[in-house]
Design an enzyme around this catalytic site. Structure first.
Site, short mmCIF file in Angstrom:
data_model
loop_
_atom_site.label_atom_id
_atom_site.label_comp_id
_atom_site.label_asym_id
_atom_site.label_seq_id
_atom_site.Cartn_x
_atom_site.Cartn_y
_atom_site.Cartn_z
N ASN A 144 0.99 -1.30 0.09
CA ASN A 144 0.06 0.10 -0.14
C ASN A 144 1.01 1.19 -0.10
O ASN A 144 0.97 1.97 1.03
CB ASN A 144 -1.07 0.01 1.07
CG ASN A 144 -0.19 0.06 2.50
OD1 ASN A 144 0.85 -0.34 2.53
ND2 ASN A 144 -0.98 0.29 3.63
N CYS A 145 1.57 1.41 -1.03
CA CYS A 145 2.64 2.36 -0.99
C CYS A 145 2.12 3.67 -2.05
O CYS A 145 1.52 3.58 -2.65
CB CYS A 145 3.88 1.69 -1.99
SG CYS A 145 5.15 3.27 -2.45
N GLY A 146 2.38 4.78 -1.19
CA GLY A 146 2.02 6.00 -1.85
C GLY A 146 2.80 6.67 -2.88
O GLY A 146 2.63 7.57 -3.17
#
Lengths: 172, 340
Positions: free
Chosen positions: B72-74
């Site tokens: 869940n990388c921004g």
């Protein structure tokens, strides 16, 4: 009709302020950062990763250097996030502490060397440009951030090392 | 155990894909690197394929056993780390090819904005069709590679031919200068790339936010509540303590977005003189006690740490921050004496 016009104007007004801030940043921050980043990136490319590796490896035996200069070199030459790959030169039991030191330096380094973590500049820049607006010189802040950063990561590395040893049941 | 192949498509705001996940006897793990909780997407993928679900925050597995990684990388690190290792990557956030590792994020290995409804079984024919399509692509790639390769070969031939003759001084200087200039040019391109991909988007987002905050009067509220906190040493120690709490720090960490926004908000208060300038240095450490806490397992695996090390290393770093976060503020406080 006037009411609607006023509302619309007020609404647009919010973004005028934002736009001014944006222009200020683009003209005030980016030119210098681009030049500095280009310079540092060139140095990194000219020196080459291999040479840094061989030099840096020697530092891993000493507890102080392992959590100060070694992570600094990693951040400086490989930048976030590839800097953590330098963990492979370190004894297994010191890896968590090294990571902690290395990642904790990736903001203090940006005051002087923005190329090392250009995606997260605004931790420093946010506060720094506020000070600049108030009429202060930033040199002192950048240098002190860097130095205190080194001291903090050394202590942090040593503390994390102890905690890790305790959790993993390793006797020193 | 029989594994089933699934197809993962991108969400409405996503990028990349569709990916066909084909687990085998050796490549049969779903690696979930999504912070404190397991992503439902990872759970569903594991369920559908029959793979084993591995929490990347607790342990790690060798790269060659990972069928697919769920992150869940921004947009800074994780979304690029796994593609770089040639591991199929599913991002639940709507993030395209961005970040320092953007060059590795390609459509054949990465898909984003994925939710549970983007997962489907592929029946055998589809899978093989996809496979042959992939093979075709590969073949095309190979064909594409051939072009430069022959060029390289030509270059090598020329170089070999030239090696015979002893280069004179002028040629050597020319080659040397060309070499350096090329490096500088590449460095310039990297810098501009970084500005466009990371710095400008952040500026756009933050200046819009700041504009709204100051125009709507929220700014005064923040000034009145946060400024007094940041104008005292105990206040800042308190902030760093909160940021360093082991259950909060991994949530506050990703992309340093929160630290950056808070930094910018504080900057506005420094500019107005609501917070005295000598508190700038301790403030920098107060808002950053959580730095990298979201990234510990990934960072450790980049350093080729063993699974056991990661298991104990994550809590070690998190606990350490509770002590060293506030300590950093105190050190910075003393070092800022005499600065302004």
């Amino acid at each position: 009709m006037d009411v609607i016009t006023n509302i619309a104007q007020g609404f647009i007004g919010w973004f005028t302020t934002g736009g001014e801030t944006f222009t200020g940043w683009v003209t005030g921050i980016i030119p210098q950062v681009v030049c500095l980043m280009t310079f540092m990136n060139s140095i990194v490319k000219l020196v080459g990763e291999e040479k840094v590796e061989s030099g840096a490896k020697k530092m891993t035996k000493n507890a102080i250097l392992r959590y100060s200069l070694f992570p600094m070199m990693a951040d400086m030459f490989l930048a976030n996030p590839m800097a953590y790959t330098f963990g492979r030169f370190i004894d297994e039991k010191y890896k968590p502490a090294f990571y902690d030191a290395c990642v904790s330096f990736c903001h203090p380094i940006t005051g002087l060397f923005p190329h090392a973590n250009a995606g997260e500049l605004f931790v420093y820049m946010g506060i720094a440009q506020g000070l600049q607006k108030a009429g202060y010189e930033l040199g002192g802040l950048a240098v002190r951030y860097f130095i205190v950063g080194l001291i903090v990561i050394t202590i942090r590395g040593l503390v994390t090392e102890r905690i890790y040893f305790h959790l993993a049941g390793i006797k020193k | 155990m029989a594994y089933r192949n699934i197809k993962i498509t991108k969400g409405s705001a996503g990028f990349g894909g569709p990916l066909i996940i084909e687990p085998t006897e050796t490549r049969n793990k779903v690696l979930c690197v999504t912070g404190q909780t397991i992503s439902p997407v990872a759970k569903k993928i594991a369920e559908m394929t029959g793979c084993e679900l591995v929490d990347g925050f607790k342990t790690t597995v060798p790269d060659d056993q990972v069928a697919v990684a769920v992150v869940n990388c921004g947009g800074t690190a994780r979304c690029g780390v796994y593609p770089r290792k040639h591991i199929m990557t599913v991002n639940v956030e709507p993030v395209g090819a961005v970040g320092p590792l953007a060059q590795y994020i390609t459509e054949d290995i990465y898909v984003s904005d994925v939710s549970e409804k983007n997962l489907s079984y592929t029946d055998e024919t589809n899978a093989s069709a996809a496979k042959s399509a992939a093979e075709e692509l590969e073949a095309a790639d190979a064909a594409g590679d051939n072009g430069p390769k022959t060029k390289d070969q030509a270059k090598a031939d020329v170089a070999a031919a030239q090696e015979g003759q002893k280069q004179n001084l002028v040629t050597r200087i020319g080659v040397g200068v060309g070499h350096v200039v090329n490096k500088f040019f590449a460095a310039g391109r990297d810098s501009i790339d970084m500005v466009i991909r990371n710095i400008l988007p952040f500026m756009a987002f933050t200046s819009t936010l700041l504009g709204i905050i100051s125009a709507s009067g929220l700014g005064n509220v923040i000034a009145n509540t946060i400024s007094p906190f940041c104008s005292t040493l105990p206040g800042m120690i308190f902030i760093s303590f909160i940021c360093g709490l082991p259950f909060l720090s991994p949530i506050l960490g990703p992309g340093a977005v929160i630290a950056q926004v808070v930094g910018t908000l504080l900057g506005a208060e420094f500019a107005k003189g609501n917070i005295p300038a000598q508190y700038a240095l301790p403030a920098l450490f107060a808002i950053d006690a959580q730095v990298g806490c979201d990234f510990i397992p990934v960072g450790l695996s980049l350093g080729e740490a063993e699974p056991d090390t990661i298991e104990m290393g994550v809590p070690a770093v998190l606990y350490s921050r509770v002590i060293t976060g506030p300590l950093a503020v105190v050190i910075a406080y003393f070092f800022s004496i005499g600065m302004y």
